[in-house]
Design an enzyme around this catalytic site. Sequence first.
Site, PDB file in Angstrom:
ATOM      1  N   LYS A 185      79.364 -26.859  84.549  1.00  0.00           N
ATOM      2  CA  LYS A 185      78.319 -26.568  85.536  1.00  0.00           C
ATOM      3  C   LYS A 185      77.027 -26.159  84.817  1.00  0.00           C
ATOM      4  O   LYS A 185      75.936 -26.608  85.165  1.00  0.00           O
ATOM      5  CB  LYS A 185      78.781 -25.467  86.503  1.00  0.00           C
ATOM      6  CG  LYS A 185      79.849 -25.967  87.475  1.00  0.00           C
ATOM      7  CD  LYS A 185      80.564 -24.848  88.221  1.00  0.00           C
ATOM      8  CE  LYS A 185      81.740 -25.405  89.031  1.00  0.00           C
ATOM      9  NZ  LYS A 185      82.573 -24.372  89.647  1.00  0.00           N
ATOM     10  N   ASP A 235      78.142 -22.257  97.000  1.00  0.00           N
ATOM     11  CA  ASP A 235      79.494 -22.825  97.024  1.00  0.00           C
ATOM     12  C   ASP A 235      79.913 -23.146  98.462  1.00  0.00           C
ATOM     13  O   ASP A 235      80.853 -23.908  98.682  1.00  0.00           O
ATOM     14  CB  ASP A 235      80.495 -21.824  96.423  1.00  0.00           C
ATOM     15  CG  ASP A 235      80.987 -22.270  95.060  1.00  0.00           C
ATOM     16  OD1 ASP A 235      80.917 -23.474  94.779  1.00  0.00           O
ATOM     17  OD2 ASP A 235      81.434 -21.394  94.290  1.00  0.00           O
ATOM     18  N   GLN A 244      82.996 -17.987  89.978  1.00  0.00           N
ATOM     19  CA  GLN A 244      84.052 -18.944  89.646  1.00  0.00           C
ATOM     20  C   GLN A 244      85.412 -18.373  90.068  1.00  0.00           C
ATOM     21  O   GLN A 244      85.782 -17.268  89.685  1.00  0.00           O
ATOM     22  CB  GLN A 244      84.032 -19.236  88.130  1.00  0.00           C
ATOM     23  CG  GLN A 244      85.021 -20.301  87.709  1.00  0.00           C
ATOM     24  CD  GLN A 244      84.734 -21.668  88.328  1.00  0.00           C
ATOM     25  OE1 GLN A 244      83.605 -22.127  88.351  1.00  0.00           O
ATOM     26  NE2 GLN A 244      85.778 -22.315  88.853  1.00  0.00           N
TER      27      GLN A 244
END
Length: 283
Positions: free
Chosen positions: A53, A120, A97
Amino acid sequence: MSAQLIDGKKVSSEIRESLKKDIGGLKAKGIDPCLSVVLVGENPASKKYVASKEKTCDELGIKSVPHKLPETTTQEELMSLVDTLNNDRKVHGILIQLPLPKGLDEKAVMNRIAPEKDVDGFGPQSLGRLVLDEAGFLPCTPHGAMKMLEAYGIDPSGKHAVVLGRSVIVGKPLALLLLRKNATVTICHSRTADLKAECLRADILCVAIGKAKFVKGDWIKEGAAVIDIGINVTPEGKIVGDVDFDAARERAGFITPVPGGAGPMTIAMLMYNTVQAAKAAAE
Ligand code: NDP
C-alpha cells in the site's frame, strides 16, 4: 473452452493512471493527499500488505505516513492515536491494518475513525450509507470486484449472483453492491446446505471464504463470471485463490487469476478512496 481472464493488474493500473491526474490537480491547489497507515505488531502478511500500500502511495504521489506500533500497544494508546489522526487536518485517510493483535478491540478502533477519513469503508457510517444506497466510502475489495466486472462489460442486472462468504469486509458489502446493480443475489456461508447447487446457479460467482481451491470446476455454471477474492498460501509457499482455477477456467466465461485479480484492485480502490477524501476535505 477456456474462460477469458479478468486482468485485475491491468484494470487497477488504468484506475491508478486516472488517479494520478486527480492527484496532480489537488497538488496544484496546494492539497497534498495523505494516508496514515497504522500497523500494530509483527504479522508478516500484514507487513507485506502495508508495504505494498505504501509503495502504491509513493508511485501515485500520495503521502503515506506510517505508524508502526509494537505488539504490546494498549487499546487506550491505539484509540488515542486514532483521535490524533482524526484531528490532524493534513491527514485525509486513516488505514488500520487488520487483524489487530489479540486483546485489542478491532470494532471499537474502527468505529473511532472519523467517517470522513474512513477510507477502508469499514466504519458504521460508511456501511450504513452502503445499505442506504447513499454516496460514501465503499469497502475496497468489493468495490474492486465490481470495477472488474464493469471493465469487462459484465452487467449484473437481471443476473443471478452468488457470493460465498458473509464477512463485513468482503461478502456482505459485495452482495449489497451486486444488488445495487440489480442482480438477484444469494449469499452463502458455512451453514449453507448445498454449496455446489447454489454455485451452479450463479451467472456471477464471487468467492471470499479463505479456503484454498475450495470451489471445484464442476461447481461452475457454463459461461459464468468468476471473481476469486481468496488469498491462500499452499504448503509449497504458492499463492492460490478459493477457486480451483485450472478446472474452473474450462467452464467459466470469465475468471480472475490469483494473484493478479482482486489483490491489485483492492489497493487501487484504497487509493481512490484516499483521493476522494482529499477532494472532499478541499471542498
Ligand atoms: P472471513 O474469515 O472473515 O470470512 C469467511 C467467510 O467464509 C465467512 O462468512 C464464512 O462463513 C465463510 N466460510 C468459511 N468456510 C466456509 C465453507 N467451508 N463453506 C462456506 N462458507 C465458508 O474472511 P474474509 O472475508 O476476510 O476473507 C475471505 C478471503 O478473502 C480470505 O482468503 C482473505 O485472505 C481474502 N481477502 C482478500 C483480499 C484481497 O485484497 N484480495 C481482501 C480481503 C480478504 P461463516 O460466516 O458462516 O463463518
